[in-house]
Enzyme design. Structure first.
Site, mmCIF file in Angstrom:
data_model
loop_
_atom_site.group_PDB
_atom_site.id
_atom_site.type_symbol
_atom_site.label_atom_id
_atom_site.label_comp_id
_atom_site.label_asym_id
_atom_site.label_seq_id
_atom_site.Cartn_x
_atom_site.Cartn_y
_atom_site.Cartn_z
ATOM 1 N N LYS A 202 26.926 46.988 -25.794
ATOM 2 C CA LYS A 202 27.220 47.673 -27.056
ATOM 3 C C LYS A 202 27.483 49.141 -26.762
ATOM 4 O O LYS A 202 27.008 49.717 -25.773
ATOM 5 C CB LYS A 202 26.087 47.522 -28.068
ATOM 6 C CG LYS A 202 24.726 48.102 -27.629
ATOM 7 C CD LYS A 202 24.550 49.588 -27.847
ATOM 8 C CE LYS A 202 23.152 50.066 -27.474
ATOM 9 N NZ LYS A 202 23.051 51.549 -27.409
ATOM 10 N N PRO B 6 24.279 48.355 -16.218
ATOM 11 C CA PRO B 6 23.268 49.150 -15.516
ATOM 12 C C PRO B 6 22.024 49.375 -16.363
ATOM 13 O O PRO B 6 22.088 49.400 -17.603
ATOM 14 C CB PRO B 6 24.002 50.479 -15.278
ATOM 15 C CG PRO B 6 24.952 50.587 -16.434
ATOM 16 C CD PRO B 6 25.418 49.174 -16.688
ATOM 17 N N GLY C 168 21.506 52.711 -19.081
ATOM 18 C CA GLY C 168 22.889 53.126 -19.300
ATOM 19 C C GLY C 168 23.265 53.343 -20.754
ATOM 20 O O GLY C 168 24.362 53.809 -21.048
ATOM 21 N N GLY D 290 22.636 48.758 -23.892
ATOM 22 C CA GLY D 290 21.854 47.683 -24.492
ATOM 23 C C GLY D 290 21.659 46.476 -23.613
ATOM 24 O O GLY D 290 21.380 45.378 -24.116
ATOM 25 N N ASP E 176 16.802 47.487 -30.545
ATOM 26 C CA ASP E 176 18.209 47.096 -30.452
ATOM 27 C C ASP E 176 18.412 45.582 -30.454
ATOM 28 O O ASP E 176 19.532 45.112 -30.685
ATOM 29 C CB ASP E 176 18.843 47.661 -29.173
ATOM 30 C CG ASP E 176 19.132 49.145 -29.256
ATOM 31 O OD1 ASP E 176 18.982 49.721 -30.344
ATOM 32 O OD2 ASP E 176 19.493 49.737 -28.224
#
Length: 285
Positions: A12, A95, A98, A101, A137
């Site tokens: 995302k 990663p 990063g 998400g 998330d």
């Protein structure tokens, strides 16, 4: 035994991210638009003949017992008595640290895939409630479409995202979210916006990321990535970092930016998508 392989866990982007306040319990209130990409991790599930949950491959830096994938599977087991176990393989591309998400998406894909594979019978809203126990998330990925998010990220309203190509740079550093949220320099009083403000705006230039300035100061590589990519268009950090992205007018523009990044940055392109690839597995209650 039944299996379900090649299950996508998409990345995302946060097209913007505003911090609008802070609750008494310390959690930050935010507004953001989550954008799904056709790029991410792949997960593979095989039902076991016992109740064990096993991750069958190594994921560097993520012990099996603390992996959100394993925790998600066990959470679903606890919610529905009598479920079997599963062997899970995770093919990582996203990663850590990063802002894409990755771990949350892996957990959401685990809940959706095993709910289907185990015939656990939970609806989308029930899975979202389970997912929230794993991270703010996770419910978004189970929600299944691009979304305007409020609260701590769990209040979701479907919106149209961007139907375009994106270039994403990985600066090569992992940004721990608590380091950004704990910074005294973090803006926490951005004026709230309305969904209509985003929908009626030139979306790829709407708002800002309140975490970006703090991340760029704490992790100079993030600032360098923003500066470099900003030479080609509207560059912005996603989430609490570290990855930086730019919407492109065409795939050809994305390819040109990737060619310029070659040898300088780890970079890739992805298309924005409207729906989670596993959305069809779910039912609403």
């Amino acid at each position: 035994m039944p299996s379900l392989h090649d299950c996508p866990a998409p990345a995302k982007l946060n097209l913007f991210l505003h911090i609008t306040g802070r609750r008494e319990d310390g959690y930050h209130l935010l507004q953001t638009v989550f954008q799904l990409l056709d790029y991410g991790d792949l997960l593979h599930f095989d039902v076991r003949d016992d109740s064990a949950i096993r991750r069958v491959n190594d994921v560097p830096g993520v012990p099996e017992e603390t992996d959100l994938v394993v925790r998600a599977a066990r959470l679903l087991q606890a919610a529905v008595p009598g479920l079997p176990g599963a062997d899970i393989r995770v093919d990582k591309r996203l990663p850590m640290g990063g802002g894409l998400g990755g771990g949350s998406s892996d957990a959401a894909t685990t809940l959706m895939a095993l709910n289907h594979l185990w015939q656990a019978g939970l609806g989308r809203e029930e899975l979202m409630a389970l997912g929230l126990k794993l991270g703010a998330d996770v419910p978004f990925f189970i929600f299944g479409s691009n979304a305007f998010a409020e609260g701590v990220g769990e209040q979701l309203t479907a919106v149209d995202g961007l139907d375009c190509w994106f270039v994403v740079l990985e600066p090569g550093v992992s940004v721990p979210t608590p380091a950004i949220f704990c910074s005294p320099e973090l803006t926490r009083n951005t004026k709230p916006v309305r969904i209509a403000d985003f929908s009626g705006a030139l979306q790829n230039a709407f708002g800002k990321n309140d975490m970006q300035a703090v991340a760029a100061r704490l992790f100079p590589e993030v600032g360098k990535a923003i500066s470099w990519l900003g030479g080609f268009g509207e560059a912005r950090m996603t989430g609490s970092g570290a990855c930086v992205f730019m919407p492109c007018q065409s795939e050809q523009q994305a390819d040109a930016v990737l060619a310029a990044a070659s040898g300088k940055w780890k970079a890739w392109k992805a298309r924005g998508i409207a729906k989670h690839p596993l959305a069809g597995l779910q039912k609403s209650l």
